[in-house]
Design a protein around this motif. Structure first.
Motif, PDB file in Angstrom:
ATOM      1  N   PRO A 223      12.733 -23.065 -23.609  1.00 34.93           N
ATOM      2  CA  PRO A 223      12.857 -22.078 -24.682  1.00 34.93           C
ATOM      3  C   PRO A 223      14.258 -21.973 -25.276  1.00 34.93           C
ATOM      4  N   PHE A 224      15.300 -22.122 -24.441  1.00 36.91           N
ATOM      5  CA  PHE A 224      16.635 -21.903 -25.004  1.00 36.91           C
ATOM      6  C   PHE A 224      16.911 -22.891 -26.117  1.00 36.91           C
ATOM      7  N   ILE A 225      16.395 -24.120 -25.948  1.00 38.37           N
ATOM      8  CA  ILE A 225      16.702 -25.141 -26.931  1.00 38.37           C
ATOM      9  C   ILE A 225      15.774 -25.010 -28.141  1.00 38.37           C
ATOM     10  N   VAL A 226      14.534 -24.606 -27.920  1.00 38.22           N
ATOM     11  CA  VAL A 226      13.615 -24.392 -29.044  1.00 38.22           C
ATOM     12  C   VAL A 226      14.172 -23.304 -29.952  1.00 38.22           C
ATOM     13  N   THR A 227      14.547 -22.175 -29.340  1.00 42.32           N
ATOM     14  CA  THR A 227      15.008 -21.054 -30.153  1.00 42.32           C
ATOM     15  C   THR A 227      16.326 -21.388 -30.854  1.00 42.32           C
TER      16      THR A 227
END
Lengths: 338, 359
Positions: free
Chosen positions: A142-146
């Motif tokens: 998630p950190f990289i998607v967001t």
């Protein structure tokens, strides 16, 4: 079915042999003690601010703490919800900027204020929907998607705004924070604060979505196996978080009587810090919004104190980092004792 | 016991990954030359290599930590701090640039060491730890240099961005890093990195000193970031407290383009270097096409999102291929597999185990 998975602490910590009742009681106890500790610290912090400035403590300190803490509490509700589900959301600044920008742009185009606010929160929350769909459908972190989604979103906003320097807030929104509205002598910001806390707790503790979020944060596999609609829940979590950031953007717009595209930049780190300081597990599955709200006030008072003794932005940032690290350590130690 | 054939299989996948990442880059650069032939001149090739080097070095560090099964967000803060220290210290002490270089590299390794201690010895989640160290480092960078400024001496810039004969120094640096990576992957520690990322509990049972290997890996990653920061300083010849912030996303994207697994256990730093080169070449097309600045930003974000899809797509393809060639009762991604039962009972869920979609 989700009832039974909800209040069990992270599956790794509890062997299967533990009777469900006792682990549930431990979790309940944890959920009650955590906010108490944080709120005691908040109350202790008010007289302690005397150490930073001889003008403190004062009513204006408490008032400022509530107003500034309100923004943080709104943002941290979204961040806390995402972290609870086992993710993390780095798109906070972009979404806040969308909420603020469109409120200004729409209302200066003649759209009634209330409609402008609703529309801009809807536009801002679309980014959260995109986050949620990608996180739920793919398997990358998630950190990289967001981060990636917010990079695209901010670039687009820069394109849409075509570099126009700023937006002015509609008058009704400014009135919320300049002290002109105070029903029964209570500043409207305090009223909003109470409403936000109530709605936040309601969503987290009393809705099926809140319970499902705890469940998928505890163990994605257990949640899947017990028939939870994990993907739908994930999408909703990121969407609701984005609604919170969008609202924060609208409120910040009113507070600052206007906005620029960097309006959200300074809220990402504090939002993560207060969730962790509030005792939520950064790996998801445990935490309480009541503690997060307490931590928002705690960190706001601390940062007002720090500003009062004239420390620079850099030092403030170092402190934020250290505070997160220390709370991670403390929650680790606390978890072990349990 | 059965390590040999598996290790060989690993080696082959990684070599294939390197070949794919290199091919993608070479095709793109050839296209760029076709669009604007001047990009083929030795001057512009040298320029390009220099431009790609900071990201390539950062991506090597990021990949190291990804392979061992962690996430290292301190890449941005370490690059900012290295850049700021280099720019201020070299401006203040002319002539001492090489001792400053060593100091900065040591600092990067120390940062990684601290990350490693928090993750390996204290058992905290790598994302949380490196997020906070990233914040702390960015804060220190702001304290040292509140606004962009400072400078690095010309001979430092010329050495790092110049050429030796026809070859760019930056290219030689990358070749050396690639060679070191090949050597490292063959050492006991290097093999342990892959083993720990692949299956932490099996590695512990087979007697690998997990903590020591983790600390070494994070320290090496920190060393890479500070080297990237130094190269970035040579590239820009100045200091900025936010120099590293753009590297956070792009370093992970470069690793993704290099087909480094985001779940640990496989990947190649050499492929990540090619991934970084690919990421550097893409904006050149857009500039050649004359697009406005902010659209370039939006497009880059989209490319990064697409790059992130690669591990997912390749996993899907692998699963598809495997289900065709081997027995049909292959464990599906979601369902009651033995691993799922482990997860429920807490037997196999060590702090380092990652479940799908989780950080």
């Amino acid at each position: 079915m989700s009832e039974s998975t909800v209040s069990t602490p992270p599956s790794g910590a509890v062997p299967l042999s533990t009777p469900p009742g006792s682990s549930r009681r431990a979790a309940m106890l944890h959920r009650v003690t955590q906010p108490v500790i944080v709120w005691v610290l908040v109350i202790a912090m008010i007289p302690l601010s005397r150490l930073f400035s001889e003008h403190f403590p004062s009513w204006s300190l408490i008032n400022n703490a509530i107003v500034l803490g309100l923004f943080l509490a709104v943002v941290a509700f979204g961040q806390g919800f995402v972290i609870l589900s086992g993710g993390i959301d780095l798109s906070v600044p972009a979404i806040i900027a969308y909420g603020a920008f469109f409120t200004g742009a729409l209302s200066s185009a003649g759209v009634p204020t209330v409609l402008a606010i609703i529309l801009s929160v809807a536009i801002a929350s679309a980014i959260g929907l995109i986050n949620g769909v990608i996180v739920a459908r793919s398997t990358f972190p998630p950190f990289i998607v967001t981060l990636a989604v917010s990079t695209v979103a901010s670039a687009l906003l820069l394109g849409i705004s075509a570099g126009r320097p700023g937006q002015t807030a509609p008058r009704g929104l400014i009135a919320l924070f300049n002290g002109s509205i105070s029903p029964a002598g209570i500043p409207i910001a305090v009223v909003i604060f109470v409403v936000v806390v109530a709605v936040g707790c309601l969503v987290q503790f009393r809705t099926s979505l809140g319970r499902r979020t705890y469940a998928i944060g505890n163990s994605m596999r257990a949640a899947t196996l017990s028939g939870l609609r994990v993907r739908t829940t994930t999408v909703l979590v990121y969407w609701i978080a984005a609604v919170a950031y969008g609202i924060a953007g609208v409120l910040l717009m009113g507070y600052g009587s206007g906005s620029d595209l960097n309006i959200g930049a300074s809220w990402l780190l504090p939002s993560i810090a207060v969730v962790v300081v509030g005792g939520s597990s950064i790996a998801g599955g445990s935490g309480s919004y009541l503690s997060t709200v307490g931590a928002s006030l705690l960190l706001t008072i601390l940062s007002i104190d720090i500003s009062a003794i004239g420390l620079s932005e850099g030092v403030k940032q170092v402190l934020y980092g250290v505070v997160i690290l220390v709370s991670l350590l403390l929650s680790k130690v606390g978890g072990r004792r349990q | 016991m059965t390590g040999r054939p598996r290790a060989r299989a690993f080696g082959i996948t990684n070599r294939v990954n390197v070949a794919i990442a290199a091919a993608v880059f070479i095709v793109l650069y050839a296209l760029l030359i076709a669009v604007s032939p001047i990009a083929g001149s030795s001057f512009l090739i040298n320029n390009f290599v220099v431009l790609a080097t900071p990201l390539a070095l950062a991506a090597v560090g990021t990949s190291l930590v990804l392979i061992i099964g962690g996430f290292d967000l301190s890449v941005a803060g370490t690059i900012s701090l290295s850049n700021v220290i280099a720019a201020t210290a070299m401006a203040a002490h002319p002539g001492a640039e090489w001792s400053i270089v060593i100091l900065v590299l040591a600092l990067g390794a120390a940062v990684g060491f601290v990350n490693g201690i928090f993750v390996a010895v204290l058992g905290l989640p790598s994302l949380g730890v490196t997020l906070s160290t990233n914040i702390v480092l960015a804060g220190f960078a702001l304290v040292i240099l509140p606004a962009p400024g400072g400078s690095v001496p010309d001979d430092f810039v010329e050495l790092l961005t110049g050429t030796v004969g026809p070859l760019p120094v930056a290219g030689l640096v990358l070749v050396v890093v690639a060679a070191l990576w090949i050597l490292f992957a063959k050492t006991r520690t290097g093999m342990s990195v892959f083993a720990i990322g692949g299956d932490p509990s099996a590695s512990r049972l087979s007697g690998i000193p997990i903590r020591r290997v983790q600390v070494v890996t994070y320290a090496l990653a920190g060393l890479c970031y500070s080297a990237a920061g130094l190269y970035f300083s040579a590239l820009t010849a100045t200091g900025s407290p936010t120099a590293g912030s753009s590297f956070l996303l792009s370093a992970f994207a470069a690793a993704a383009l290099g087909l480094v697994s985001f779940r640990g256990g496989s990947g190649s730093a050499i492929a990540a270097i090619f991934g970084a080169a690919t990421l550097t070449v893409i904006p050149k097309f857009l500039f050649a096409g004359g697009l406005a600045d902010f659209w370039v930003g939006a497009f880059q974000g989209l490319v990064i999102l697409l790059a992130l899809c690669i591990p997912w797509v390749s996993r899907r393809l692998n699963a598809l291929r495997r289900s065709r060639t081997t027995d049909p009762v292959e464990p599906t991604p979601i369902g009651p597999t033995p691993a799922a039962v482990d997860d429920l009972g807490g037997i196999g869920s060590t702090p380092r185990t990652r479940t799908e979609q989780h950080v």
